[in-house]
Design an enzyme around this catalytic site. Structure first.
Site: not given
Length: 460
Positions: A143, A173, A203, A236, A332, A360
């Site tokens: 992303r 997504r 990822h 984040y 988290r 994160h």
């Protein structure tokens, strides 16, 4: 249902994802959220028209869509908001320094948003694009944001005659459409864009720079826990490692060769990569700690992750607890492990820290006698991350950086203001300072530490 379902034998991944996006608006309803004050008649009509069973109806007290709170936050009331946070630029990354010299001299770690994303991660890709000695710039994108320096740097690298490669995950997504647009603009500019695999998301958060120095080529690598996203880097909490370690850099180069279709690595020298060796290596580390406990040595495990749901890892942690291993987990969101259960998990503590910034990062620390292993990377402890995605976790070997990891764990485990603890019954209880304790909020501690460093730098 927002998941994209791509066939393993898809001839054109880009075309297959675009086709799935067109079908998404006709996807099945997976749940129905309604106000708990909804009338029985209205609820009956909704469930009938949407084809939803009662098991998938979730009554909600309060706002149905928390995005509406943005309207309140947009009000001009600075007295009710946090003071703006200005990220810190480490001395080794200050203007005028050579980022490649600094990384070559010693590994470097940053923690966003306390440390600046612009003067660290983005500075690396900008420098790589401009430096005439750099011959290759490769990065992964899961992303990203429109204001990121990644795309301009990749395009500038091409214009300067460098090999420029971007691995774009089309199946991220709800970011699929943006990533498709992003990929096409890079392709038009001449960047070599790779879309990954139909059956496995990429990822990993890695950047590789190859630089000609004297008569040899030298590699530089960044491995992070968060996306290359300039906007989320301000809200984040994530960690990134910069290193020129030859083994780690060679591993990352091999991984890029794999995801771009130029070879399959037979082994990795130092990094842990899902779905190849990550889960086995994590399990081996747990076993080493258990063996230390059985011999009466120091035995401790500390984990920081977004989610812990992998059944095998949970069972291994239960067995470790039963062997006497002390386990602290900072999670988290989802956690299927129950701490403090008699005969099963008495030695496990689970907490969550919910503050100004979204926690994160993923960090793992294993202590077995005198041996300590520190790891950080992109992978959560979920089946999808450990078995169905390309993830990268890197060992931390530098003593100063290990000290930084220790300070992060210390701050999170000492938080008595923004922390919640999980009980053996699955309920969460907010931690409050005792009468004799002063308030300690980990995120505030991390910000104050940067402010002190900033003031010291100004005095110099």
């Amino acid at each position: 249902d927002g998941d994209t379902d791509i066939a393993d034998d898809a001839d054109d991944l880009l075309e297959a994802v675009e086709s799935e996006l067109r079908r998404r608006r006709f996807g099945a309803v997976v749940r129905l959220e309604v106000s708990n004050s909804v009338s029985r008649g209205m609820l009956g009509r909704l469930t009938q028209r949407l084809g939803v069973t009662s098991d998938n109806v979730y009554p909600v007290r309060g706002l149905l869509d928390l995005a509406e709170v943005e309207q309140i936050h947009a009000l001009d009331r600075p007295d009710l908001k946090y003071e703006p946070w200005v990220p810190y630029t480490q001395r080794r990354l200050a203007p005028g320094t050579d980022i490649f010299d600094e990384i070559a001299d010693r590994d470097l770690i940053v923690q966003h948003p306390y440390d600046s994303f612009a003067t660290s991660v983005e500075a690396l890709v900008r420098a790589a694009a401009k430096d005439p000695r750099v011959v290759t710039l490769k990065t992964t994108v899961y992303r990203t944001s429109r204001d990121s320096a990644i795309a301009p740097a990749l395009i500038e690298a091409v214009e300067n005659g460098k090999q420029s490669v971007c691995v774009v995950e089309l199946k991220a997504r709800f970011d699929e459409r943006r990533n498709i647009q992003w990929a096409r603009s890079l392709e038009q500019a001449g960047v070599h864009v790779v879309y990954g695999f139909p059956d496995m998301k990429i990822h990993a958060k890695t950047t590789l720079v190859v630089r000609r120095e004297e008569d040899e080529l030298r590699r530089y690598v960044h491995i992070g826990t968060g996306n290359y996203h300039a906007t989320t880097a301000r809200i984040y909490e994530d960690i990134g490692l910069f290193t020129a370690d030859p083994d780690i850099c060679a591993d990352v180069a091999d991984l890029f060769n794999f995801v771009t279709g130029f070879g399959r690595p037979t082994r990795f020298r130092k990094i842990l990569v899902a779905p190849f060796n990550l889960k086995k290596k994590l399990t081996d580390h747990i076993h080493n700690v258990v063996a230390a406990a059985e011999h009466g040595k120091t035995a401790r495990i500390r984990i920081k992750a977004n989610n812990l749901t992998d059944h095998d890892i949970v069972e291994e942690l239960y067995r470790a607890s039963q062997a006497g291993v002390q386990i602290d987990i900072v999670v988290r969101a989802m956690c299927t492990l129950l701490p403090g259960v008699e005969g099963q998990s008495e030695n496990i503590r689970v907490r969550s820290v919910l503050g100004r910034f979204l926690e994160h990062s993923r960090i793992y620390c294993f202590e077995a006698g005198d041996e300590r292993t520190y790891l950080l990377g992109s992978a959560d402890l979920m089946p999808r991350n450990l078995e169905h995605r390309i993830e990268v976790v890197v060992p931390i070997e530098d003593s100063l950086i290990r000290g930084e990891i220790e300070s992060i764990f210390k701050g999170l485990l000492a938080d008595n203001t923004q922390a919640w603890e999980l009980g053996p019954d699955g309920s969460w209880t907010r931690v409050s300072p005792k009468n004799s304790e002063r308030r300690r909020a980990a995120q505030v501690v991390f910000m104050r530490r940067r402010d002190r460093a900033r003031r010291l730098a100004l005095r110099r």
